[in-house]
Write a protein that holds these residues in place. Structure first.
Motif, PDB file in Angstrom:
ATOM      1  N   ALA A 154       0.815  -1.215   0.000  1.00 48.56           N
ATOM      2  CA  ALA A 154       0.000   0.000   0.000  1.00 48.56           C
ATOM      3  C   ALA A 154       0.850   1.267   0.000  1.00 48.56           C
ATOM      4  O   ALA A 154       0.470   2.286  -0.599  1.00 48.56           O
ATOM      5  CB  ALA A 154      -0.939   0.003   1.202  1.00 48.56           C
ATOM      6  N   PHE A 155       2.012   1.229   0.648  1.00 46.96           N
ATOM      7  CA  PHE A 155       2.846   2.433   0.711  1.00 46.96           C
ATOM      8  C   PHE A 155       3.332   2.877  -0.666  1.00 46.96           C
ATOM      9  O   PHE A 155       3.705   4.036  -0.855  1.00 46.96           O
ATOM     10  CB  PHE A 155       4.039   2.226   1.653  1.00 46.96           C
ATOM     11  N   LEU A 156       3.311   1.954  -1.637  1.00 47.57           N
ATOM     12  CA  LEU A 156       3.733   2.297  -2.995  1.00 47.57           C
ATOM     13  C   LEU A 156       2.608   2.919  -3.813  1.00 47.57           C
ATOM     14  O   LEU A 156       2.877   3.673  -4.755  1.00 47.57           O
ATOM     15  CB  LEU A 156       4.231   1.046  -3.725  1.00 47.57           C
ATOM     16  N   VAL A 157       1.371   2.595  -3.479  1.00 54.47           N
ATOM     17  CA  VAL A 157       0.258   2.981  -4.351  1.00 54.47           C
ATOM     18  C   VAL A 157      -0.794   3.843  -3.667  1.00 54.47           C
ATOM     19  O   VAL A 157      -1.458   4.652  -4.334  1.00 54.47           O
ATOM     20  CB  VAL A 157      -0.414   1.723  -4.948  1.00 54.47           C
ATOM     21  N   ASP A 158      -0.975   3.689  -2.376  1.00 57.47           N
ATOM     22  CA  ASP A 158      -2.006   4.455  -1.672  1.00 57.47           C
ATOM     23  C   ASP A 158      -1.391   5.710  -1.048  1.00 57.47           C
ATOM     24  O   ASP A 158      -1.312   5.844   0.180  1.00 57.47           O
ATOM     25  CB  ASP A 158      -2.668   3.581  -0.605  1.00 57.47           C
ATOM     26  N   ILE A 159      -0.953   6.605  -1.903  1.00 60.03           N
ATOM     27  CA  ILE A 159      -0.275   7.817  -1.433  1.00 60.03           C
ATOM     28  C   ILE A 159      -1.233   8.721  -0.669  1.00 60.03           C
ATOM     29  O   ILE A 159      -0.831   9.457   0.244  1.00 60.03           O
ATOM     30  CB  ILE A 159       0.354   8.572  -2.622  1.00 60.03           C
ATOM     31  N   ASP A 160      -2.523   8.657  -0.996  1.00 57.01           N
ATOM     32  CA  ASP A 160      -3.507   9.477  -0.280  1.00 57.01           C
ATOM     33  C   ASP A 160      -3.562   9.112   1.198  1.00 57.01           C
ATOM     34  O   ASP A 160      -3.845   9.975   2.038  1.00 57.01           O
ATOM     35  CB  ASP A 160      -4.895   9.296  -0.899  1.00 57.01           C
ATOM     36  N   SER A 161      -3.305   7.857   1.524  1.00 52.41           N
ATOM     37  CA  SER A 161      -3.309   7.435   2.926  1.00 52.41           C
ATOM     38  C   SER A 161      -1.954   7.635   3.598  1.00 52.41           C
ATOM     39  O   SER A 161      -1.877   8.088   4.746  1.00 52.41           O
ATOM     40  CB  SER A 161      -3.714   5.952   3.037  1.00 52.41           C
ATOM     41  N   PHE A 162      -0.883   7.314   2.885  1.00 49.71           N
ATOM     42  CA  PHE A 162       0.453   7.375   3.477  1.00 49.71           C
ATOM     43  C   PHE A 162       1.072   8.768   3.415  1.00 49.71           C
ATOM     44  O   PHE A 162       1.837   9.163   4.293  1.00 49.71           O
ATOM     45  CB  PHE A 162       1.383   6.374   2.777  1.00 49.71           C
ATOM     46  N   GLY A 163       0.767   9.521   2.358  1.00 46.82           N
ATOM     47  CA  GLY A 163       1.415  10.810   2.162  1.00 46.82           C
ATOM     48  C   GLY A 163       1.180  11.820   3.271  1.00 46.82           C
ATOM     49  O   GLY A 163       2.147  12.390   3.815  1.00 46.82           O
ATOM     50  N   PRO A 164      -0.075  12.098   3.655  1.00 45.78           N
ATOM     51  CA  PRO A 164      -0.314  13.140   4.668  1.00 45.78           C
ATOM     52  C   PRO A 164       0.369  12.910   6.007  1.00 45.78           C
ATOM     53  O   PRO A 164       0.991  13.841   6.532  1.00 45.78           O
ATOM     54  CB  PRO A 164      -1.846  13.148   4.784  1.00 45.78           C
ATOM     55  N   PRO A 165       0.308  11.700   6.610  1.00 45.82           N
ATOM     56  CA  PRO A 165       1.003  11.543   7.904  1.00 45.82           C
ATOM     57  C   PRO A 165       2.520  11.633   7.786  1.00 45.82           C
ATOM     58  O   PRO A 165       3.182  12.140   8.703  1.00 45.82           O
ATOM     59  CB  PRO A 165       0.568  10.156   8.389  1.00 45.82           C
ATOM     60  N   ILE A 166       3.077  11.166   6.670  1.00 46.27           N
ATOM     61  CA  ILE A 166       4.524  11.294   6.470  1.00 46.27           C
ATOM     62  C   ILE A 166       4.893  12.759   6.307  1.00 46.27           C
ATOM     63  O   ILE A 166       5.870  13.244   6.894  1.00 46.27           O
ATOM     64  CB  ILE A 166       4.983  10.448   5.266  1.00 46.27           C
ATOM     65  N   ALA A 167       4.104  13.493   5.514  1.00 46.83           N
ATOM     66  CA  ALA A 167       4.358  14.922   5.325  1.00 46.83           C
ATOM     67  C   ALA A 167       4.242  15.669   6.648  1.00 46.83           C
ATOM     68  O   ALA A 167       5.079  16.552   6.949  1.00 46.83           O
ATOM     69  CB  ALA A 167       3.376  15.495   4.302  1.00 46.83           C
ATOM     70  N   LYS A 168       3.257  15.342   7.443  1.00 48.02           N
ATOM     71  CA  LYS A 168       3.070  16.009   8.737  1.00 48.02           C
ATOM     72  C   LYS A 168       4.240  15.740   9.672  1.00 48.02           C
ATOM     73  O   LYS A 168       4.744  16.652  10.336  1.00 48.02           O
ATOM     74  CB  LYS A 168       1.760  15.552   9.370  1.00 48.02           C
ATOM     75  N   PHE A 169       4.676  14.484   9.710  1.00 45.74           N
ATOM     76  CA  PHE A 169       5.810  14.127  10.564  1.00 45.74           C
ATOM     77  C   PHE A 169       7.057  14.900  10.157  1.00 45.74           C
ATOM     78  O   PHE A 169       7.780  15.445  11.008  1.00 45.74           O
ATOM     79  CB  PHE A 169       6.061  12.627  10.459  1.00 45.74           C
ATOM     80  N   LEU A 170       7.336  14.976   8.863  1.00 46.05           N
ATOM     81  CA  LEU A 170       8.544  15.623   8.377  1.00 46.05           C
ATOM     82  C   LEU A 170       8.441  17.143   8.381  1.00 46.05           C
ATOM     83  O   LEU A 170       9.474  17.825   8.373  1.00 46.05           O
ATOM     84  CB  LEU A 170       8.863  15.135   6.962  1.00 46.05           C
ATOM     85  N   SER A 171       7.235  17.684   8.385  1.00 44.23           N
ATOM     86  CA  SER A 171       7.084  19.144   8.361  1.00 44.23           C
ATOM     87  C   SER A 171       7.118  19.763   9.744  1.00 44.23           C
ATOM     88  O   SER A 171       7.168  20.987   9.879  1.00 44.23           O
ATOM     89  CB  SER A 171       5.765  19.523   7.669  1.00 44.23           C
ATOM     90  N   ALA A 172       7.082  18.931  10.786  1.00 45.55           N
ATOM     91  CA  ALA A 172       7.094  19.452  12.144  1.00 45.55           C
ATOM     92  C   ALA A 172       8.396  20.201  12.430  1.00 45.55           C
ATOM     93  O   ALA A 172       9.458  19.866  11.894  1.00 45.55           O
ATOM     94  CB  ALA A 172       6.925  18.309  13.148  1.00 45.55           C
ATOM     95  N   ASP A 173       8.308  21.212  13.247  1.00 46.95           N
ATOM     96  CA  ASP A 173       9.482  21.980  13.644  1.00 46.95           C
ATOM     97  C   ASP A 173      10.154  21.260  14.805  1.00 46.95           C
ATOM     98  O   ASP A 173       9.709  21.293  15.927  1.00 46.95           O
ATOM     99  CB  ASP A 173       9.076  23.394  14.070  1.00 46.95           C
ATOM    100  N   TRP A 174      11.253  20.563  14.480  1.00 46.91           N
ATOM    101  CA  TRP A 174      11.944  19.776  15.492  1.00 46.91           C
ATOM    102  C   TRP A 174      12.818  20.669  16.375  1.00 46.91           C
ATOM    103  O   TRP A 174      13.552  20.197  17.195  1.00 46.91           O
ATOM    104  CB  TRP A 174      12.787  18.682  14.836  1.00 46.91           C
TER     105      TRP A 174
END
Length: 372
Positions: A352-372
């Protein structure tokens, strides 16, 4: 024997005597990688991607190779792994046939391909080679390590063996060890390859190639990479149109799902080296984080020096079931790591991580966009 190296691939040489955990040393070995985006002046914006069994380093299009990558929808400017912010390194696993040294590579000691003289490989070796590559590129500490499937195992090995190397981790459809069902499937895949007379104890070439064995192995793999739910929804019991069937008479392919498996396997069969398939699938079976660390799984996970982690899996994954990802999350949470466990409803199963970008993309983007 053949290697399949994307045109934008670059290389890092491993030490002249690179130790292999199970069997001696590799001499003159190298690791293939590609990069996306630019490092900042402090080189603290580096994200490492560790891949599944068959992926190359070409995760996304880039100036030296504008062709779409295997994770094109995930990596790039403005995408979930945003290369406007992150400098992304994707590494092809040691033992592969996509540029890193593996069974299809030339043994500098003999001038011939390694074939089955390639040493038995461990996930730990793949992790050590990745760590060496990162340091050779001038990176002292990664902002994040992202591991998918087998790459998730590699990431866990890297984080235990090189705990100072990364601040955060995204684990996607991974596991601390393989379960009996997954081992059984991979055993059948290997049996299909080595039972093909053309395999010839690993001494095949372009004219005598274990094509049928590779096709069968890939079909078995595809049956575990996706879910029964997806097969039902996507294909049902629909039949292949009469004019599109093969000429195998009574036992030709008749159902759409059969045609899908056949066409996918046909595309794969001459783009991956059979011996590499054998080596990498076996090292997945052998990996056990607890054994590797000489302790319990929970102690090994809790010892990782991470600031935060995101652990993602899908409920329809039968290869690395969701409870295996939950165990990773709970183990990482045993230390001071800020862990988010995200079970997704995606119907596509392990891949699913290869094809269901609508499900995987937002949480990955949110995790990486956080101000660490």
């Amino acid at each position: 024997m053949k290697e399949f190296i994307p045109r934008g691939t670059r290389f890092v040489n491993l030490p002249s005597r690179f130790p292999i955990r199970g069997d001696g040393f590799l001499h003159g070995a190298r690791i293939a990688y590609e990069t996306f985006g630019q490092p900042n002046t402090r080189r603290d914006n580096v994200v490492l991607i560790l891949t599944g069994l068959s992926a190359d380093a070409h995760a996304a299009s880039q100036p030296n190779d504008p062709s779409p990558g295997w994770w094109e929808a995930m990596v790039g400017p403005g995408k979930p792994i945003d290369t406007d912010r992150w400098y992304v390194i994707c590494i092809n696993s040691l033992g592969s046939c996509k540029g890193s040294t593996g069974p299809a590579s030339i043994d500098p000691g003999t001038g011939d391909p390694y074939r089955l003289t390639f040493p038995e490989l461990a996930i730990d070796d793949i992790a050590d080679a990745a760590a060496h590559t990162v340091r050779a590129l001038g990176v002292k500490r990664l902002a994040c390590v992202i591991g998918t499937s087998m790459g998730g195992m590699t990431a866990l090995a890297l984080l235990t063996r090189h705990p100072e190397l990364a601040r955060t981790h995204i684990s996607i459809s991974a596991a601390v060890h393989a379960l009996p069902f997954a081992i059984a499937v991979r055993s059948l895949q290997r049996e299909a390859i080595i039972s093909d007379p053309q395999w010839n104890d690993g001494r095949y070439d372009e004219t005598t190639y274990p094509r049928r064995g590779m096709i069968t192995a890939r079909k078995l793999g595809m049956m575990t990479y996706r879910s029964a739910q997806e097969w039902d929804t996507r294909f049902g019991r629909n039949r292949i149109a009469e004019g599109q069937r093969t000429d195998q008479k009574h036992f030709d392919l008749q159902f759409d799902v059969e045609g899908y498996l056949e066409s996918h396997a046909q595309r794969f069969v001459h783009n991956f080296d059979p011996n590499s398939y054998l080596y990498l699938s076996r090292c997945i079976d052998h990996f056990d984080l607890a054994t590797s660390c000489g302790t319990t799984t929970e102690v090994a996970l809790a010892a990782m020096q991470l600031e935060k982690a995101l652990v993602i899996g899908v409920k329809t994954d039968i290869l690395f079931p969701l409870h295996q990802q939950r165990r990773i999350a709970e183990g990482l949470g045993g230390a001071n790591t800020d862990v988010q466990f995200l079970p997704l409803e995606s119907p596509q199963g392990h891949d699913a991580f290869l094809v269901d970008i609508d499900s995987f993309g937002p949480p990955i983007a949110k995790f990486l966009s956080a101000d660490w």
